[in-house]
Design an enzyme around this catalytic site. Structure first.
Site, mmCIF file in Angstrom:
data_model
loop_
_atom_site.group_PDB
_atom_site.id
_atom_site.type_symbol
_atom_site.label_atom_id
_atom_site.label_comp_id
_atom_site.label_asym_id
_atom_site.label_seq_id
_atom_site.Cartn_x
_atom_site.Cartn_y
_atom_site.Cartn_z
ATOM 1 N N ASP A 53 0.843 -1.189 0.000
ATOM 2 C CA ASP A 53 0.000 0.000 0.000
ATOM 3 C C ASP A 53 0.887 1.251 0.000
ATOM 4 O O ASP A 53 1.392 1.664 1.032
ATOM 5 C CB ASP A 53 -0.893 -0.044 1.243
ATOM 6 C CG ASP A 53 -1.670 1.243 1.432
ATOM 7 O OD1 ASP A 53 -1.664 2.080 0.501
ATOM 8 O OD2 ASP A 53 -2.274 1.416 2.508
ATOM 9 N N GLU A 132 31.777 8.084 2.779
ATOM 10 C CA GLU A 132 32.404 7.976 4.101
ATOM 11 C C GLU A 132 31.424 8.438 5.178
ATOM 12 O O GLU A 132 31.550 9.533 5.711
ATOM 13 C CB GLU A 132 33.658 8.863 4.162
ATOM 14 C CG GLU A 132 34.681 8.579 3.085
ATOM 15 C CD GLU A 132 35.798 9.642 3.061
ATOM 16 O OE1 GLU A 132 35.974 10.377 4.042
ATOM 17 O OE2 GLU A 132 36.479 9.718 2.031
ATOM 18 N N GLU A 134 29.921 9.112 8.623
ATOM 19 C CA GLU A 134 30.386 9.174 10.011
ATOM 20 C C GLU A 134 29.173 9.045 10.940
ATOM 21 O O GLU A 134 28.045 9.348 10.544
ATOM 22 C CB GLU A 134 31.091 10.511 10.260
ATOM 23 C CG GLU A 134 32.329 10.667 9.396
ATOM 24 C CD GLU A 134 32.961 12.059 9.464
ATOM 25 O OE1 GLU A 134 34.183 12.144 9.318
ATOM 26 O OE2 GLU A 134 32.235 13.055 9.641
ATOM 27 N N GLU A 189 36.699 8.938 14.968
ATOM 28 C CA GLU A 189 36.753 10.254 14.330
ATOM 29 C C GLU A 189 37.133 11.322 15.360
ATOM 30 O O GLU A 189 37.402 11.013 16.527
ATOM 31 C CB GLU A 189 35.418 10.572 13.631
ATOM 32 C CG GLU A 189 35.472 10.456 12.112
ATOM 33 C CD GLU A 189 36.505 11.370 11.446
ATOM 34 O OE1 GLU A 189 36.997 12.330 12.085
ATOM 35 O OE2 GLU A 189 36.846 11.113 10.280
ATOM 36 N N GLU A 196 34.132 6.349 12.120
ATOM 37 C CA GLU A 196 33.990 6.240 10.668
ATOM 38 C C GLU A 196 34.450 4.860 10.223
ATOM 39 O O GLU A 196 35.441 4.337 10.739
ATOM 40 C CB GLU A 196 34.844 7.316 9.977
ATOM 41 C CG GLU A 196 34.775 7.246 8.465
ATOM 42 C CD GLU A 196 35.494 8.406 7.773
ATOM 43 O OE1 GLU A 196 35.434 9.548 8.266
ATOM 44 O OE2 GLU A 196 36.129 8.142 6.739
ATOM 45 N N HIS A 245 31.181 12.240 3.324
ATOM 46 C CA HIS A 245 31.935 12.697 2.154
ATOM 47 C C HIS A 245 31.690 11.736 1.007
ATOM 48 O O HIS A 245 31.682 10.523 1.204
ATOM 49 C CB HIS A 245 33.425 12.760 2.477
ATOM 50 C CG HIS A 245 33.734 13.668 3.626
ATOM 51 N ND1 HIS A 245 34.883 13.604 4.359
ATOM 52 C CD2 HIS A 245 33.000 14.663 4.161
ATOM 53 C CE1 HIS A 245 34.853 14.524 5.306
ATOM 54 N NE2 HIS A 245 33.718 15.175 5.208
ATOM 55 N N ARG A 316 41.104 21.071 3.435
ATOM 56 C CA ARG A 316 39.852 20.368 3.735
ATOM 57 C C ARG A 316 38.671 21.282 4.047
ATOM 58 O O ARG A 316 37.587 20.807 4.349
ATOM 59 C CB ARG A 316 40.063 19.415 4.915
ATOM 60 C CG ARG A 316 40.822 18.188 4.530
ATOM 61 C CD ARG A 316 41.353 17.434 5.713
ATOM 62 N NE ARG A 316 42.259 16.395 5.254
ATOM 63 C CZ ARG A 316 41.893 15.141 4.980
ATOM 64 N NH1 ARG A 316 40.672 14.742 5.172
ATOM 65 N NH2 ARG A 316 42.779 14.286 4.543
ATOM 66 N N GLU A 333 36.166 14.781 -4.021
ATOM 67 C CA GLU A 333 35.500 14.475 -2.764
ATOM 68 C C GLU A 333 34.563 15.642 -2.433
ATOM 69 O O GLU A 333 35.026 16.748 -2.179
ATOM 70 C CB GLU A 333 36.551 14.312 -1.655
ATOM 71 C CG GLU A 333 35.962 14.026 -0.288
ATOM 72 C CD GLU A 333 36.995 14.134 0.847
ATOM 73 O OE1 GLU A 333 36.954 13.322 1.769
ATOM 74 O OE2 GLU A 333 37.828 15.056 0.811
ATOM 75 N N ARG A 335 32.413 17.332 0.132
ATOM 76 C CA ARG A 335 32.476 17.234 1.594
ATOM 77 C C ARG A 335 31.246 17.770 2.316
ATOM 78 O O ARG A 335 31.148 17.693 3.534
ATOM 79 C CB ARG A 335 33.716 17.974 2.106
ATOM 80 C CG ARG A 335 35.012 17.330 1.635
ATOM 81 C CD ARG A 335 36.223 18.102 2.122
ATOM 82 N NE ARG A 335 36.279 18.256 3.561
ATOM 83 C CZ ARG A 335 36.783 17.349 4.395
ATOM 84 N NH1 ARG A 335 37.295 16.237 3.923
ATOM 85 N NH2 ARG A 335 36.781 17.579 5.698
HETATM 86 N N1 GLU Z 1 33.336 15.302 10.620
HETATM 87 C C1 GLU Z 1 33.740 16.219 9.571
HETATM 88 C C2 GLU Z 1 32.501 16.692 8.809
HETATM 89 O O1 GLU Z 1 31.576 17.056 9.368
HETATM 90 C C3 GLU Z 1 34.749 15.615 8.618
HETATM 91 C C4 GLU Z 1 36.000 15.089 9.226
HETATM 92 C C5 GLU Z 1 36.891 14.413 8.179
HETATM 93 O O2 GLU Z 1 37.594 15.116 7.438
HETATM 94 O O3 GLU Z 1 36.797 13.202 8.063
HETATM 95 O O4 GLU Z 1 32.434 16.723 7.616
HETATM 96 MG MG MG Z 2 35.906 11.426 8.376
#
Ligand code: GLU
Ligand code: MG
Length: 444
Positions: A53, A132, A134, A189, A196, A245, A316, A333, A335
């Site tokens: 349903d 990835e 977390e 992490e 992770e 990520h 990053r 990547e 992010r």
């Molecule tokens: N926890 C971080 C985020 O919020 C990333 C940390 C990492 O570079 O793995 O994206």
């Molecule tokens: Mg990470």
């Protein structure tokens, strides 16, 4: 991925004493749903005759058109490792079809397949994703409800005895391996209680299926350890939130289309156009990749999550980072994505954004190799770096303005997604939060 025929399935369930089959699918909000059937119904299920349903599923259909069918994807057959002596339980991941045999537009998995076809029309054969996700582990109370108590004080790559989550994490890895996952790494992490586990990339559909399975396994195993696993993007103020990520690449007949040994940074023009497309549409697809009110508490400066639209080969803090590996592993990547996102929808919008960059040969701005968190607003503007939306409401307004992203969702998913998320925003907007009482109760 194993390729199964119906005969293979009948044989395996008999050999392995499988007694129940779960037919799983994902709703618009990214929640896994499932129907369990006894093995006697397997034939019917494999003939695509299992009805459910649809009107009872968030964002699917109205009562008047509620009969929907589950079409199991045979290659997703997996036996769960944790089932009882009475017989094993196996699962299939399904696509959803209408009663007239046409694919249901509101099925996120089918929708991603539709966008993948557009990719194939441009000559690419695979869209690969390495995710990835977390997560945090919190202790359960005696009633089995999650508390805010963490079970460790560990930090990045810490080891036991600081890291009490380690046993739990190791069990998760074992269960995942039994289910056919290839685990590449698993670590604590940055935040206390945060973990992770990275598994091998795959084509987008398989990788999204894996993300959904991953979440299920993590939650199930954590519970056995008296813990609650949450993929909520920012459960705690003042420490890192949880991202997911997404490492993305396009392949053409087994060759990585993002790699060019002679290109700048050894990236191909295809990669550059793709990056440009993702950056262009990022403010508008954020409602999909970061779909909760809470998602925006993570996208703030200082916690390794992006809040500005930029890319870098080193740093990053930008939205897109280019990891160092090249050759077949060349990838970008993204992010910003968080694990509350419906992975099928997130991949559909990311792919469509990148393909738009390729179709229109968009050029990305220069990479930003400085720490963007410490740049002033003026410096950012001078480099053409715009902000990601700061709230779900803002993100939804952006989403509604972008035809490319709307088309990537298709009419049904777009309308139902926006409707559900506007309700969510409105509930948050009108609720009175403890923070407000702390600030104003005595002041006024
Ligand atoms: N926890 C971080 C985020 O919020 C990333 C940390 C990492 O570079 O793995 O994206
Ligand atoms: Mg990470």
């Amino acid at each position: 991925m194993a390729k199964y025929t119906k005969e293979d399935i009948f044989r395996i369930v008999q050999e392995e004493n499988v007694k129940y089959i779960r037919l799983q699918f994902t709703d618009i909000l990214g929640t896994i749903k499932n129907v369990e059937i006894p093995i006697s119904q397997l034939e019917k299920a494999l003939d695509n005759k299992m009805m459910f349903d649809g009107s009872s599923i968030e964002g699917f259909v109205r009562i008047e058109e509620s009969d929907m069918y589950l079409y199991p994807d045979l290659d997703t057959f997996v036996i769960f490792p944790w089932t009882s002596e009475k017989g094993k339980v196996a699962r299939f991941i399904c696509d959803i079809y209408n009663a007239d045999g046409t694919p249901f537009e509101g099925c996120p998995r089918y929708n991603l397949k539709r966008v993948l076809k557009e990719m194939e029309e441009l000559g690419f054969t695979d869209f690969n994703l390495g995710a990835e996700p977390e997560f945090f582990l919190f202790k359960l109370d005696e009633k089995g409800e999650p508390t805010l108590e963490l079970n460790d004080k560990g930090g990045y790559f810490d080891l036991a005895p600081t890291d009490l989550g380690e046993n739990c994490r190791r069990d998760i890895v074992l269960e995942l391996e039994e289910m056919g996952f290839e685990i590449e790494a698993s670590h604590h992490e940055v935040a206390p209680g945060q973990h992770e586990i990275d598994f091998k990339y795959a084509n987008a559909i398989r990788a999204c299926d894996d993300i959904q399975t991953f979440k299920l396994v993590v939650k199930t195993v954590a519970r056995k350890h008296g813990l609650h696993a949450t993929f909520m993007p920012k459960p705690l103020f003042g420490v890192n939130g949880s991202g997911m990520h997404c490492n993305l690449s396009l392949f053409k007949n087994g060759e990585n289309a993002f790699f060019d040994p002679n290109g700048e940074l050894q990236l191909s023009d295809t990669a550059r156009h793709f990056i440009a497309g993702v950056l262009k549409h990022a403010p508008n697809f954020t409602a999909v990749t970061n779909p909760t009110v809470n998602s925006y508490k993570r996208l703030v400066p200082g916690y390794e999550a992006p809040c500005y639209v930029a890319w870098s080969a080193r740093n990053r803090s930008p939205l897109i980072r280019i990891p160092a590996s090249r050759g077949m592993s060349t990838r970008i990547e993204v992010r910003s994505v968080d694990p509350a996102a419906n992975p099928y929808l997130a991949m559909a919008v990311l792919l469509a954004a990148g393909l738009d960059g390729i179709k229109n040969k968009l050029t990305p701005p220069a990479p930003v190799d400085r720490n963007i968190y410490v740049m002033t607003k003026e410096e950012r503007l001078a480099e053409g770096i715009v902000d990601l939306p700061a709230t779900l409401a803002h993100a939804l307004e952006n989403l509604k303005s972008d035809e490319v992203i709307i088309n990537a969702l298709g009419k049904h998913l777009f309308e139902h997604f926006v409707e559900a998320k506007e309700i969510e925003w409105d509930m948050f907007r009108t609720a009175v939060h403890p923070w407000e009482r702390d600030q104003y109760m005595t002041l006024y």
